[in-house]
Design an enzyme around this catalytic site. Structure first.
Site, PDB file in Angstrom:
ATOM      1  N   LYS A 122      67.205  50.726  61.784  1.00 58.57           N
ATOM      2  CA  LYS A 122      66.750  49.819  60.779  1.00 58.57           C
ATOM      3  C   LYS A 122      67.512  49.627  59.220  1.00 58.57           C
ATOM      4  O   LYS A 122      67.799  50.829  58.968  1.00 58.57           O
ATOM      5  CB  LYS A 122      65.180  50.328  60.549  1.00 58.57           C
ATOM      6  N   SER A 197      57.139  46.241  59.916  1.00 56.44           N
ATOM      7  CA  SER A 197      58.556  45.678  59.211  1.00 56.44           C
ATOM      8  C   SER A 197      59.468  46.053  60.210  1.00 56.44           C
ATOM      9  O   SER A 197      60.863  45.413  60.082  1.00 56.44           O
ATOM     10  CB  SER A 197      58.774  46.183  58.008  1.00 56.44           C
ATOM     11  N   SER A 221      54.407  50.065  60.924  1.00 56.77           N
ATOM     12  CA  SER A 221      55.617  49.359  60.881  1.00 56.77           C
ATOM     13  C   SER A 221      56.390  49.960  62.191  1.00 56.77           C
ATOM     14  O   SER A 221      57.518  48.842  62.445  1.00 56.77           O
ATOM     15  CB  SER A 221      56.622  49.505  59.721  1.00 56.77           C
TER      16      SER A 221
END
EC number: 6.3.5.7
Length: 545
Positions: A122, A197, A221
Site C-alpha cells: 500500500k 482505504s 481498511s
C-alpha cells in the site's frame, strides 16, 4: 506504461447464494502441490491452497524458475491493470530480482521463506527506491530513503515488492475514490468499488496480480476491502507489527495488515512482519508464536475439528441496516461453524453503536495533528509564496484533497478550547467502555463473529457525495480498532450482483495477541466450505497459461 486490452471474458457464474456443507475429502499436503507454468491458473482458482508454499516447492524442486513465475504474474498484471487500476507504481526491477534468485538457487544457496513471492505494498507504507505518496498530491513523486520495517523484513526473507497499490488519500476513505490519482475497480464487477482505504491491495490479490499484499487498517481498511474483493484480510493486534514507515493517520488506531488469497498465506505474511521493533515505541515485546503451526490439511482433520470452541455472534451487527443477503450469509457461516463442532450463541454488545461516532472524533483529532507535518517545507510539494504562513496554507490547499481537509477541520474543532471535553474526552471514555465490553464478551467466548460490512460492494460513485452513508459502512469494523484487537476476514458466500455474484466476508474477532486461534479457525473454515470458489470473473483461463 501498461498496455490496454479489450474487456476480459468472464468465467461461468458462481453460486449467487452461499451453500454450506461439511464433507470430509482427501487432499494432499499443500507443500506437495507445486506450481507449474501450465497450472498457474488452476492454482490461482483455489483460495484454500497456499501459493507461498507452492511457489517455494516449485522453485526448489526446479519445476519452475523465478523468472517464469514473475513473468506469469506480470502478464496477468498488465492485462488486468487497465481495468482495475490497482497499482500507482509498478517496480522495474522485478525481473532482475527474479534472475538473481534463479542464480542463487542454481548455486544451491539458501533462500528465504518468501523467495519468489510477489508482494504489493500500500502506498502509505514507505519503500526505498519507489514512490510513496499516500495517495496524495502533496507527496507526489516523493521517494523515501528507507523501507518501512514490515517491508524490510519481507525483503530480507526473499519477498519481491512488485509495486505500490492505490488507496484513499492517507487512508481516509472506504472506496479508493478519495485517491488523488485514480479510482480502483472491484475485480468481481469493475463498475463497483473494491472497498478502502486498502482497495488497491485487496484488488491486486483478488485478481492475482500479486501473491500477497500489505495494507493498513485504522478503522477497517483491510477488512472491508477483503470482504468486497473476496480475499482474506488480517488485522493484527495493535503493536504486533511495527508501524515504523507507515504514514500516520491516527497513531493509536493504525496497524499494518495482510491480504492473501488463503488464510495460510495471510498467516505466513503475518509471521514474516511481526515482532518488536525498537524504532516503534508502540511495538509490543509480546512473543511471536509460530502461526503456521495452526494449519492442518483437510485430510488430517477430525469430523468435528473445532469441537468445544465457543463462538459469539454479535447481535447488534445483524440489526436493521444490514442487507438481507449479508445477514443470510453470516448466519449460514455460523451454521457451518456449528457443523464443525463449535457452539454458537448470540452475544450483545450494547456499546457497539457508539463506536462509529467515537472513532471518527478520535481518528480525525489524531489526523489533524499527524498531518501538520505536511507543510511544503519538511515534506512534499511546495508552492511559491511571499511569506511562511502563505506557503503553508497554499501548499496544503493544493496538496490535500477534500476528504483530508474535512477530517483535519473536524479534528481541529474537536480538540479546540471549549470543545475538548464535549468531544475528544467523551470519545475516549466511550473507547474505554467498548474495550471493557469486548473483554467481557471474549471472557465468555473464544471468538466473536460478525459481518465485515453491512453490504457487499456498491457502485462507484454511489456514496461519494454522501459521506455519512460512507462512514456508516465502517460500523462493523471500527470497534475492533478502538479495542486494539486482532480480526480476520475471510469470504463465506455470495449475494446477487455483477456477472458472477458478489462475495461476502465473515469477520472473526479474537482476544489481544490471539491471532493463532483466528488463523486456525479460519483455515478450517475455508477448507471445509464447499461449492464456493472465490476467483473473480476478470481472471480468464488464458491470462496465466
Amino acid at each position: 506504461m501498461l498496455s490496454s486490452l479489450q474487456p476480459p471474458r468472464t468465467l461461468s457464474r458462481f453460486p449467487s447464494k452461499p451453500i454450506y456443507l461439511f464433507r470430509k475429502t482427501s487432499l494432499k499436503p499443500l507443500s506437495s502441490q507445486p506450481i507449474t507454468n501450465s497450472t498457474l491458473t488452476d492454482q490461482s482458482q483455489s483460495q484454500t491452497h497456499s501459493q507461498i508454499l507452492s511457489i517455494r516447492h516449485s522453485l526448489l524442486c526446479g519445476q519452475l524458475t523465478a523468472t517464469q513465475l514473475v513473468e506469469s504474474f506480470l502478464t496477468r498484471l498488465r492485462q488486468t491493470e487497465p481495468h482495475l487500476r490497482s497499482f500507482l507504481h509498478v517496480s522495474d526491477t522485478v525481473l532482475r530480482q527474479a534472475n538473481e534468485l534463479d542464480e542463487k538457487i542454481k548455486r544451491n544457496e539458501e533462500v528465504g521463506p518468501l523467495a519468489g513471492v510477489l508482494v504489493g505494498v500500500k502506498d502509505n507504507i514507505c519503500t526505498a527506491g519507489m514512490p510513496s505518496t499516500g495517495g496524495s498530491r502533496i507527496l507526489e513523486g516523493y521517494q523515501p530513503p528507507f523501507d518501512a520495517t514490515a517491508v524490510r523484513k519481507i525483503k530480507e526473507l526473499g519477498g519481491i515488492v512488485v509495486g505500490k497499490t492505490n488507496l484513499d488519500e492517507f487512508g481516509m476513505g472506504s472506496t479508493t475514490e478519495g485517491s488523488a490519482f485514480q479510482v480502483t475497480a472491484n475485480p468481481w464487477d469493475v463498475s463497483r468499488v473494491p472497498g478502502g482505504s486498502s482497495g488497491g491491495s485487496a484488488a491486486a490479490v483478488s485478481a492475482r496480480q500479486c501473491v500477497v499484499s500489505l495494507g493498513s487498517d485504522t478503522g477497517g481498511s483491510v477488512r472491508q476491502p477483503a470482504s468486497f474483493c473476496g480475499v482474506v484480510g488480517l488485522k493484527p493486534t495493535y503493536g504486533r507489527v511495527s508501524r515504523f514507515g507507515l504514514m500516520a493517520y491516527a497513531s493509536s488506531l493504525d496497524v499494518i495488515g495482510c491480504f492473501g488469497s488463503s488464510v495460510e498465506d495471510a498467516g505466513i505474511l503475518l509471521q514474516a512482519i511481526s515482532g518488536h521493533d525498537k524504532l516503534d515505541a508502540t511495538s509490543s515485546k509480546q512473543e511471536v508464536p509460530d502461526f503456521t503451526s495452526q494449519f492442518i490439511s483437510l485430510n488430517l482433520l477430525e469430523s468435528k475439528p473445532l469441537k468445544g470452541l465457543r463462538i459469539g455472534l454479535i447481535r447488534e451487527t445483524l440489526d436493521d441496516g444490514v442487507d438481507s443477503g449479508v445477514n443470510s450469509a453470516i448466519r449460514g457461516a455460523a451454521s457451518h461453524l456449528e457443523e464443525l463442532g463449535c457452539s454458537v450463541s448470540e452475544v450483545s454488545l450494547p456499546s457497539f453503536s457508539l463506536g462509529l461516532p467515537a472513532y471518527y472524533i478520535l481518528a480525525s483529532s489524531e489526523s489533524s495533528s499527524n498531518l501538520s507535518r505536511y507543510d511544503g517545507v519538511r515534506y512534499g510539494n511546495q508552492v511559491t509564496a511571499d511569506e511562511l504562513n502563505a506557503l503553508y496554507g497554499d501548499s496544503r490547499a493544493k496538496g490535500f484533497g477534500h476528504e483530508v481537509k474535512m477530517r483535519i477541520l473536524m479534528g481541529t474543532y474537536a480538540l479546540s478550547a471549549g470543545y475538548y471535553d464535549a468531544y475528544y474526552k467523551r470519545a475516549q471514555q466511550v473507547r474505554t467502555i467498548i474495550q471493557k465490553s469486548f473483554k467481557a464478551a471474549l471472557d465468555e467466548h473464544d471468538i466473536l463473529i460478525s459481518p465485515a460490512a453491512p453490504s457487499a460492494a456498491y457502485k462507484i460513485g454511489e456514496k461519494k457525495n454522501d459521506p455519512l452513508a460512507m462512514y456508516a459502512g465502517d460500523i462493523m469494523t471500527v470497534n475492533v480498532n478502538l479495542a486494539g484487537l486482532p480480526a480476520l476476514v475471510l469470504p463465506c458466500g455470495f449475494v446477487d450482483g455483477g456477472s458472477a455474484g458478489l462475495p461476502v466476508g465473515l469477520q472473526m474477532i479474537g482476544a489481544p495477541f490471539d491471532e493463532e486461534k483466528l488463523l486456525k479457525v479460519g483455515h478450517v473454515f475455508e477448507q471445509t466450505l464447499q461449492n464456493c470458489r472465490f476467483v473473480p470473473p476478470i481472471i480468464t483461463d488464458d491470462v496465466a497459461s
